[in-house]
Design an enzyme around this catalytic site. Structure first.
Site, PDB file in Angstrom:
ATOM      1  N   HIS A  97       3.444   4.473  12.666  1.00 24.08           N
ATOM      2  CA  HIS A  97       3.769   4.435  11.239  1.00 24.08           C
ATOM      3  C   HIS A  97       4.782   5.537  10.970  1.00 24.08           C
ATOM      4  CE1 HIS A  97       2.871   3.902   6.876  1.00 24.08           C
ATOM      5  NE2 HIS A  97       3.164   5.196   6.833  1.00 24.08           N
TER       6      HIS A  97
ATOM      7  N   ASN B 257       8.991   4.998   3.627  1.00 22.27           N
ATOM      8  CA  ASN B 257       8.721   4.454   4.948  1.00 22.27           C
ATOM      9  C   ASN B 257      10.015   3.997   5.608  1.00 22.27           C
ATOM     10  OD1 ASN B 257       5.548   3.919   5.181  1.00 22.27           O
ATOM     11  ND2 ASN B 257       6.180   3.534   3.076  1.00 22.27           N
TER      12      ASN B 257
ATOM     13  N   ARG C 169       0.844  -1.192   0.000  1.00 20.08           N
ATOM     14  CA  ARG C 169       0.000   0.000   0.000  1.00 20.08           C
ATOM     15  C   ARG C 169       0.881   1.243   0.000  1.00 20.08           C
ATOM     16  NH1 ARG C 169      -1.255   4.856   2.507  1.00 20.08           N
ATOM     17  NH2 ARG C 169      -0.816   3.890   4.538  1.00 20.08           N
ATOM     18  N   ASP C 170       1.325   1.660   1.149  1.00 25.32           N
ATOM     19  CA  ASP C 170       2.120   2.877   1.232  1.00 25.32           C
ATOM     20  C   ASP C 170       3.410   2.754   0.433  1.00 25.32           C
ATOM     21  OD1 ASP C 170       3.082   5.339   1.936  1.00 25.32           O
ATOM     22  OD2 ASP C 170       3.023   5.005   4.086  1.00 25.32           O
TER      23      ASP C 170
ATOM     24  N   CYS D 204       3.674   9.689   0.701  1.00 26.38           N
ATOM     25  CA  CYS D 204       2.312  10.131   0.397  1.00 26.38           C
ATOM     26  C   CYS D 204       2.307  11.033  -0.825  1.00 26.38           C
ATOM     27  CB  CYS D 204       1.727  10.876   1.598  1.00 26.38           C
ATOM     28  SG  CYS D 204       0.084  11.552   1.285  1.00 26.38           S
TER      29      CYS D 204
END
Length: 316
Positions: free
Chosen positions: A209, A251, A17-18, A242
């Site tokens: 996160h 991340n 996802r991210d 993002c």
């Protein structure tokens, strides 16, 4: 920090996802399934497998529903899907999803850029998302983006975060996720906020996160663990960021977090497979690895059991 403290939290890998959402490439459904099953097989306890964001806005998430529909019930028990509205929950649940990360931004400016509405509107809709989740026996997280800083408004007051955690409209959430969306936080801030979240909502798991934009990813993750985080997020090779947050980068690396925390399922052989899985994916995406642990694993320090060597260097 004791060994038992380091082993306490679970890692959630957010590569699918991210990790993928800034790459600009749509991985085929079968490839996403292969990555998910490889990580589960290696022992990673939880995964993010996709997002219900609009495909025209975040193209790498376009086949999320197909991925969900191909996962088994047992696999879906360990998988999370990013959602921002009750309708997202309905659509993901219809495909088979059980666990939903209901995301909103603490800052109105980022919530408007990311989701297209003010933060209060997202909060007002959350009880409906919780109701749908409960109707299928699922789990739902309150996920708070820009919990430390916003690309448009700057520093976010800690009390603003805690007020949202305590808001009656979030009652019923299983977890609280606090996101260092821009990677600008330092360990003291992470410790303070995670402790505050645990005190404000002690019946929920606390999830951290983090991003590694300013090189604080692992330090902040360990600070969150010390403060009582139950789950910490990472992505293979430090992928991610993002698309609606200028200045956000990857991340915190899954490899780095696991090397630092050494959960029971991790040994040198499992770590080697993890690094190889990451290397293969990054090569497909034409992305660099930002993981320092993976770089160390590819070194020539052969006396260290975690080293797997550089495959491009001959052993002769």
């Amino acid at each position: 920090m004791s060994d038992s403290m380091l082993e306490r939290p679970a890692l959630r890998d957010v590569t699918l996802r991210d990790g993928l959402q800034l790459t600009g490439k749509l991985l085929p459904t079968d490839r996403k399934l292969d990555i998910a099953r490889t990580l589960i097989g290696l022992g990673v306890p939880e995964l993010e497998v996709g997002s219900m964001a609009r495909p025209d806005m975040v193209p790498p998430m376009a086949n999320t529903l197909e991925v969900i529909s191909e996962l088994t019930d047992e696999e879906l028990d360990r998988c999370w899907v990013w959602v921002a509205t009750p309708r997202h929950v309905e659509k993901a649940a219809a495909a088979g999803a059980k666990n939903f990360q209901y995301c909103l931004s603490v800052s109105d400016a980022h919530n408007q850029a990311n989701i297209g509405r003010r933060t209060d509107k997202s909060l007002s809709d959350m009880p409906y998302a919780i109701e749908i989740t409960r109707s299928i026996g699922g789990r739902i997280q309150l996920c708070l983006a820009t919990a430390f800083s916003c690309p448009f408004d700057g520093v976010v007051p800690e009390q603003r975060v805690l007020d949202i955690v305590a808001d009656p409209r979030t009652a019923g959430a299983d977890d609280t996720v606090v996101c260092d969306t821009l990677g600008q936080a330092v360990p003291a801030q992470v410790t303070s906020l995670v402790r505050g979240v645990r005190e404000t909502a002690p019946d929920r798991r606390a999830v951290f996160h983090g991003h590694d934009t300013w090189g604080m990813g692992v330090a902040n993750t360990l600070a969150a663990i010390t403060a009582g985080a139950d789950v910490v997020d990472g992505a293979l090779g430090g992928l991610g960021g993002c698309p609606f947050a200028p200045g956000a980068s990857g991340n915190t690396s899954t490899e780095d977090i696991l090397f630092a925390t050494r959960p029971d399922y991790l040994d040198p052989a499992v770590f080697a497979r993890l690094v190889e899985t990451s290397d293969q994916l990054l090569a497909e995406l034409d992305e660099p690895s930002r993981s320092k642990a993976a770089r160390g694993a590819r070194s020539n320090a052969r006396a260290f059991e975690w080293v797997i060597g550089d495959p491009t260097v001959s052993s002769s």
